[in-house]
Scaffold this motif. Structure first.
Motif: not given
Length: 269
Positions: A223-235, A243-246
């Motif tokens: 699936a292509p990435a959504p146009a709007r996504i919060d890449c920091t939400a899970l962290r 910078r923490d490994p995940l």
């Protein structure tokens, strides 16, 4: 995968500039253009294709996800697609799959959903024949429901083992699988008009089992990435810094089939 997955079409050959439907897994069963089926996306002559979902396949199953997404993608391409369910999907967990199928225009067939095991093969085969399907797609290795259906089918069928012939998988219940091979599986495999691999490695597994000719490879879609996504939400939720490994794993907790041991070893290095 999600409803937006751009699944590779079975009639599109990888690494070909101009794929030909005459060499696709379904192409060998092609007949005349089905009456009343419109051509879309400049795709050429549509086909009538039936997919069979083995009984007891759970909503979260990777096999069911592939079947649903592939059937929906083929329907959006302009093919007339039916999906035969061998058990009822009453549980709420099946709703996302049902929504994707109905939105794409896939016809759901439940004639064999509540009948006895002894009748399943004949009922499905007769229904597929009446529907005018030109080819049937069977999913999953060492599955008694697939054995019952294919023994009765008169319509050509394509077979996808879904990693069922992987060496790790074959080591599980090895003696039972050897006996099933001799009695049923080998015959079902060699009666298939074509066999499809998920990867080049699976194609090699099929050829090692005596499948003749080229084995088409149809990878799972991404699936292509959504146009709007919060890449920091899970962290933020996990309290991790940028910078923490995940490491993220998606799948059932199966060490051998899903490679969790390899994942942990890689993280340790």
């Amino acid at each position: 995968v999600s409803s937006s997955v751009p699944f590779l079409d079975p009639c599109k050959r990888p690494r070909q500039a101009k794929p030909s439907c005459l060499t696709c897994p379904y192409g060998s069963a092609r007949a005349t253009k089905p009456t009343g089926v419109a051509t879309r996306h400049g795709y050429g002559v549509p086909m009538r294709i039936a997919h069979v979902v083995p009984r007891e396949e759970q909503a979260w199953s990777g096999v069911l996800t592939v079947i649903v997404e592939l059937a929906a993608a083929l329907a959006r391409r302009g093919h007339e697609v039916s999906l035969w369910r061998l058990h009822t999907w009453d549980d709420e967990s099946y709703q996302p799959a049902l929504t994707r199928l109905r939105t794409a225009g896939v016809t759901l067939q439940d004639e064999a959903a509540e009948i006895s095991a002894r009748e399943v093969g004949e009922v499905v085969a007769a229904g597929i024949r009446r529907s005018g399907a030109q080819v049937t797609h069977i999913h999953g290795a060492y599955n008694v429901w697939n054995t019952r259906v294919t023994r009765s089918l008169t319509v050509p069928y394509v077979f996808s083992p879904h990693s069922g012939y992987d060496p790790v998988s074959l080591r599980r219940s090895r003696v039972r699988k050897l006996l099933y091979d001799a009695a049923f599986e080998r015959r079902m495999l060699h009666r298939a008009r074509a066999c499809v691999g998920l990867t080049e490695i699976e194609a090699e597994h099929l050829q090692a089992r005596g499948v003749r000719g080229e084995v088409p490879v149809i990878p799972n879609g991404v699936a292509p990435a959504p146009a709007r996504i919060d890449c920091t939400a899970l962290r933020r939720e996990l309290g991790l810094e940028a910078r923490d490994p995940l490491a993220l794993f998606v799948g059932r907790l199966d060490v051998y089939r899903k490679g969790l041991d390899a994942l942990l070893a890689g993280i340790a290095q």
